[in-house]
Design a protein around this motif. Structure first.
Motif, mmCIF file in Angstrom:
data_model
loop_
_atom_site.group_PDB
_atom_site.id
_atom_site.type_symbol
_atom_site.label_atom_id
_atom_site.label_comp_id
_atom_site.label_asym_id
_atom_site.label_seq_id
_atom_site.Cartn_x
_atom_site.Cartn_y
_atom_site.Cartn_z
ATOM 1 N N THR A 119 0.656 -0.771 -0.004
ATOM 2 C CA THR A 119 0.297 -0.086 -0.374
ATOM 3 C C THR A 119 1.001 1.188 -0.101
ATOM 4 O OG1 THR A 119 -1.942 -0.901 1.159
ATOM 5 C CG2 THR A 119 -1.728 1.523 1.558
ATOM 6 N N HIS A 120 1.641 1.293 0.814
ATOM 7 C CA HIS A 120 2.537 2.793 1.477
ATOM 8 C C HIS A 120 3.878 2.525 -0.075
ATOM 9 C CE1 HIS A 120 -0.163 4.058 3.249
ATOM 10 N NE2 HIS A 120 0.076 3.244 4.516
ATOM 11 N N ARG A 121 4.307 1.273 -1.018
ATOM 12 C CA ARG A 121 5.339 0.949 -1.981
ATOM 13 C C ARG A 121 6.268 1.427 -0.853
ATOM 14 N NH1 ARG A 121 1.640 5.275 -5.735
ATOM 15 N NH2 ARG A 121 1.463 3.412 -6.777
ATOM 16 N N TYR A 122 7.054 0.394 -0.018
ATOM 17 C CA TYR A 122 7.907 0.306 0.922
ATOM 18 C C TYR A 122 9.327 -0.243 0.355
ATOM 19 C CZ TYR A 122 10.999 -1.549 5.032
ATOM 20 O OH TYR A 122 11.821 -0.775 5.998
ATOM 21 N N PRO A 123 10.024 0.283 0.148
ATOM 22 C CA PRO A 123 11.277 0.042 -0.537
ATOM 23 C C PRO A 123 11.987 -0.879 -0.184
ATOM 24 C CG PRO A 123 11.601 2.234 0.307
ATOM 25 C CD PRO A 123 10.559 2.569 0.640
ATOM 26 N N GLU A 124 11.708 -1.301 0.630
ATOM 27 C CA GLU A 124 13.061 -3.061 1.223
ATOM 28 C C GLU A 124 12.203 -4.314 1.090
ATOM 29 O OE1 GLU A 124 15.369 -2.339 4.748
ATOM 30 O OE2 GLU A 124 16.026 -0.226 3.887
ATOM 31 N N CYS B 136 4.294 7.592 6.892
ATOM 32 C CA CYS B 136 3.436 7.699 5.391
ATOM 33 C C CYS B 136 2.064 7.901 5.918
ATOM 34 C CB CYS B 136 3.188 6.853 4.594
ATOM 35 S SG CYS B 136 5.177 5.326 3.369
ATOM 36 N N GLY B 137 2.329 8.694 7.611
ATOM 37 C CA GLY B 137 1.239 8.189 7.981
ATOM 38 C C GLY B 137 0.229 6.840 8.824
#
Length: 135
Positions: free
Chosen positions: A68-73, A132-133
């Motif tokens: 959902t938040h496009r976590y890079p890891e 990201c809140g």
């Protein structure tokens, strides 16, 4: 190694994840009690199966947050989850051998992995998700 106990120092600051971490720790305590009380292999296996199923559900929640938040890891974290599940199920398969001390070895693995995973890997994604809140 002693079973880990929940403390605020383990909090990642995301309510749903913290609640799930608390439940995982509680389930590890249930496994510890079953082993120490010399419960039957069936009882230990049932507790272990419930713990593994819950862990997989917990990992799915984390992974959905990552997508959902496009976590890079995300890929690296998911790989850690996959490796944990593979190793945990390998332990479970070996439990049928009834080798003395294997259940405690498994419990030590679970405790160590969960503690390290929360303190290192999960806290890293928590910082990203907080930005990201997510709370």
């Amino acid at each position: 190694m002693e079973i880990i106990e929940w403390s605020e120092s383990l909090s990642v600051g995301i309510v749903k994840v913290d609640e799930q971490h608390k439940m995982l720790i509680q389930m590890m305590d249930e496994l510890d009690q079953a082993i120490r009380n010399n419960e039957s292999a069936d009882v230990v296996e049932d507790v272990l199966t419930n713990l593994f199923n819950y862990a997989q559900a917990h990992f799915a929640v984390e992974e959905e947050l990552f997508r959902t938040h496009r976590y890079p890891e995300m890929a690296l974290h998911e790989l850690e989850h996959q490796r944990f599940i593979a190793k945990a199920f390998a332990f479970k398969e070996r439990l049928s051998s009834k080798r003395p001390g294997l259940a405690l070895e498994l419990l030590n693995f679970l405790s160590s992995w969960v503690l390290n995973h929360i303190e290192l890997t999960d806290k890293r994604y928590a910082r990203f998700l907080h930005d990201c809140g997510v709370t």
